[in-house]
Design an enzyme around this catalytic site. Structure first.
Site, short mmCIF file in Angstrom:
data_model
loop_
_atom_site.label_atom_id
_atom_site.label_comp_id
_atom_site.label_asym_id
_atom_site.label_seq_id
_atom_site.Cartn_x
_atom_site.Cartn_y
_atom_site.Cartn_z
N ASP A 149 56.71 -44.13 -10.66
CA ASP A 149 58.06 -44.58 -10.37
C ASP A 149 58.88 -43.38 -9.93
O ASP A 149 59.35 -42.59 -10.75
CB ASP A 149 58.66 -45.25 -11.61
CG ASP A 149 60.10 -45.72 -11.35
OD1 ASP A 149 60.63 -45.47 -10.25
OD2 ASP A 149 60.67 -46.35 -12.27
N TYR A 162 62.67 -45.34 -18.08
CA TYR A 162 63.44 -46.48 -17.56
C TYR A 162 62.90 -46.82 -16.18
O TYR A 162 62.76 -45.94 -15.33
CB TYR A 162 64.92 -46.13 -17.48
CG TYR A 162 65.78 -47.25 -16.93
CD1 TYR A 162 65.96 -48.43 -17.65
CD2 TYR A 162 66.42 -47.12 -15.70
CE1 TYR A 162 66.75 -49.46 -17.14
CE2 TYR A 162 67.21 -48.15 -15.19
CZ TYR A 162 67.37 -49.30 -15.91
OH TYR A 162 68.16 -50.32 -15.41
N LYS A 171 67.27 -45.10 -4.80
CA LYS A 171 68.26 -44.02 -4.79
C LYS A 171 68.31 -43.28 -3.45
O LYS A 171 68.89 -43.81 -2.51
CB LYS A 171 68.03 -43.12 -6.00
CG LYS A 171 68.25 -43.94 -7.30
CD LYS A 171 68.30 -43.16 -8.59
CE LYS A 171 68.76 -44.06 -9.72
NZ LYS A 171 67.78 -44.37 -10.73
C1 LIG Z 1 67.44 -45.78 -11.36
C2 LIG Z 1 66.03 -46.04 -11.67
C3 LIG Z 1 65.46 -47.32 -11.54
C4 LIG Z 1 66.29 -48.53 -11.21
O1 LIG Z 1 66.87 -48.48 -9.96
P1 LIG Z 1 68.16 -49.41 -9.67
O2 LIG Z 1 68.44 -49.18 -8.23
O3 LIG Z 1 69.23 -48.91 -10.59
O4 LIG Z 1 67.77 -50.80 -9.96
C5 LIG Z 1 64.11 -47.46 -11.72
N1 LIG Z 1 63.33 -46.40 -12.05
C6 LIG Z 1 63.84 -45.16 -12.21
C7 LIG Z 1 62.94 -44.03 -12.56
C8 LIG Z 1 65.21 -44.94 -12.05
O5 LIG Z 1 65.72 -43.71 -12.25
#
Ligand SMILES: *Cc1c(COP(=O)(O)O)cnc(C)c1O
Length: 444
Positions: A245, A150, A273
Site C-alpha cells: 500500500d 491504515y 495522494k
Molecule cells: C491515506 C491512506 C489511505 C486512504 O486513502 P484515502 O484517499 O484517504 O481514502 C490508504 N492507505 C494508506 C497507506 C494511506 O496513507
C-alpha cells in the site's frame, strides 16, 4: 488549558462551532478535529508554495500538505495551468480520455513492478479494490494486515487500523460486520515470527498480505531488515499475493515508491495522494496477468462514475512530470525536496540531543516523522511499542507551540510529515528555530 484559548484562532473557533451543527464532529475526516492534540481545529483559507494561511490571517510553513499529496507545494503554477486548461474543455465525460493512458504510462515508467493501472477516486477505493482483486485471483478469502497500518476505511481493513482510529481510541469501528472482520488476520508490524505462524496455520486460505512499506499511519515506523522480504517469500511460497500500500509512500519515499527503496517487488501496488496532484484520485496497479482479472478484461467487477476524472488526471500528470522530469545532469524538484527533508530531520536529531528531549526521528525520501519518547534509548518498531513508549502529552504542547511560531505539523503524533519542492532553506531554518523553542516548551 493551552494557548488555544487566546484570540489568535477566534475565527477558526467560530467556523468550527458552525460546522459542528451541520457536519458530524465538524469535519469530513476525523483526524482534522485535532483530538490528538486537543483544542479547536484551525480552518485554512489559502495556500501558496510551502505556506498556508488560516482564516484568522496566521501564516504557517505547512508540513501536512493535505496529508501528502502536495509534492510541489500549494497552488503550483504547472498544476493550476493543467487543471484550468482541462476545465475549459470539460470536467468529466464518463467516457475514456487520452489523459488516463498518459498518467498510466507515467506510473508504469516510475514503478518497475507495475504493468497495468486502474484509476479510482481515493486511496480507500484503491485498497478495497486491490483486495477484491486478490480474492478473485486467488479464489481465497482471508487477508493479513498489520496492527497500526491504515489502508483506508473499507470494512475488512478497519481492523487495528492506525492513526485516526488510535487517536479516537476505537480498536474497531461499530458497523463493521464481525463476519467481515473475521477474515482479516492481524499481527504486529515487524513481527516475522507472528506472520510466519499465521501462514503456518492458514497458508492455503490467505488471498493476500497488505502492508504499508513505511508504517506512517502510526507515526513513522520503518520495516526492520528482512521483514518485507519475509512477506514476499511467505506469499510466494503459499500462493498468496503481496499488496504494498503505497497510497502515502508512492512518489514520496522514492520515485518508484518505498518498494524500490527497500528492493521488494509486490504483486499489486495501491496508490493515492500524490498521484492526483491534490485532486481526488487513487489507483491499484500491478502485473498484467493479475490486472487482467478486472472487468471488462476479466470477471472482477469494479467501476466509478468519476474514475479517471480528467481534471484529476491532468493534475496528476502535471505533478509527476514537474517533480520527476529534469534536463540531463540537473536535479529534479523531487531530489531537491529529498535534500531539504534530510536537512530538517538531521536538524531535529541535533535538537533532540541539544535540548535533552528524547526523540525517535525517521526520514525517507520526502517523508519524515518523530516520536516523543518517554525515556531515551527505546525503539518503536510496532504499534504495541508505540503505545508503550510514546509521550502523547508532550506532543500536544509541542504542536501548539509550533503553531504559535508559524509552523503547522500534523495534529497527531501518530502521523508522518511531508515536504514539498517549495520548502526552501529559509523554511527549514525557521522551522528548526521554532523546534528548539517548542522542544524546550514541551520539556518544561
Ligand atoms: C491515506 C491512506 C489511505 C486512504 O486513502 P484515502 O484517499 O484517504 O481514502 C490508504 N492507505 C494508506 C497507506 C494511506 O496513507
Amino acid at each position: 488549558m493551552t494557548t488555544t484559548t487566546t484570540d489568535r484562532y477566534a475565527r477558526s473557533k467560530e467556523l468550527f462551532a458552525a460546522a459542528q451543527e451541520v457536519i458530524p464532529g465538524g469535519v469530513n475526516s476525523p483526524v482534522r478535529a485535532f483530538r490528538g492534540v486537543g483544542g479547536s481545529p484551525i480552518f485554512f483559507a489559502r495556500g501558496t508554495g510551502s505556506h498556508v494561511e488560516d482564516v484568522d490571517g496566521n501564516n504557517y510553513i505547512d508540513y501536512v500538505l493535505s496529508w501528502g499529496p502536495l509534492l510541489l507545494g500549494h497552488s503550483h503554477p504547472a498544476v493550476i495551468q493543467a487543471v484550468n486548461e482541462q476545465l475549459t474543455r470539460g470536467s468529466s465525460f464518463g467516457a475514456p480520455t487520452e489523459l488516463e493512458t498518459e498518467l498510466a504510462k507515467l506510473v508504469i515508467n516510475l514503478i518497475p513492478s507495475v504493468e497495468q493501472v486502474r484509476f479510482v477516486s481515493s486511496g480507500t477505493e484503491a485498497t478495497m479494490s486491490a483486495l477484491r482483486l486478490a480474492r478473485a485471483y486467488t479464489k481465497r478469502e482471508k487477508i493479513v494486515k498489520f496492527v497500526g497500518c491504515y489502508h483506508g476505511h473499507a470494512d475488512m481493513l478497519l481492523v487495528q487500523a492506525g492513526s485516526g482510529v488510535i487517536t479516537l481510541g476505537l480498536p474497531d469501528s461499530p458497523g463493521v460486520p464481525a463476519a467481515t472482520a473475521s477474515d482479516t488476520l492481524t499481527v504486529e508490524y515487524n513481527d516475522v515470527a507472528g506472520v510466519t505462524e499465521i501462514f503456518r496455520q492458514y497458508g492455503e486460505q490467505i488471498a493476500a498480505v497488505i502492508v504499508e512499506p513505511i508504517a506512517a499511519n502510526m507515526g513513522f515506523v520503518v520495516p526492520e531488515p528482512g521483514f518485507l522480504q519475509t512477506l514476499r517469500e511467505l506469499t510466494t511460497a503459499n500462493g498468496a499475493l503481496l499488496i504494498i500500500d503505497e497510497v502515502m509512500t508512492g512518489f514520496r519515499a522514492a520515485p518508484g515508491g518505498a518498494q524500490v527503496h527497500w528492493g521488494v517487488e509486490p504483486d499489486l501496488t495501491c496508490l493515492g495522494k500524490v498521484i492526483g496532484g491534490g485532486l481526488p484520485v487513487g489507483a491499484y496497479a500491478g502485473k498484467k496477468a493479475i490486472m487482467q482479472t478486472v472487468a471488462p478484461a476479466g470477471p472482477m467487477y469494479q467501476a466509478g462514475t468519476l474514475s479517471g476524472n480528467p481534471l484529476a488526471m491532468a493534475a496528476g500528470i502535471a505533478m509527476l512530470r514537474t517533480a520527476f522530469e529534469a534536463p540531463e545532469g540537473e536535479t529534479t524538484l523531487f531530489e531537491r525536496a529529498v535534500a531539504r527533508t534530510q536537512n530538517l530531520a538531521d536538524g531535529i536529531r541535533s535538537l533532540s540531543e541539544e535540548t535533552g528531549v528524547p526523540l525517535q526521528v525517521g526520514n525517507i525520501g520526502t517523508m519524515f516523522g518523530f516520536y516523543f519518547l518517554k525515556e531515551p534509548g527505546v525503539k518503536v518498531r510496532s504499534y504495541a511499542e508505540a503505545k508503550e513508549y510514546v509521550d502523547a502529552a508532550r506532543y500536544s504542547k509541542f504542536f501548539w507551540a509550533m503553531c504559535e511560531r508559524g509552523v503547522y505539523m500534523a495534529p497527531s503524533q501518530f502521523e508522518a510529515g511531508f515536504l514539498s519542492s517549495a520548502h526552501d532553506s529559509v523554511d527549514i531554518a525557521v522551522t528548526l528555530t521554532a523546534c528548539r523553542e517548542a522542544f524546550l516548551a514541551a520539556r518544561g
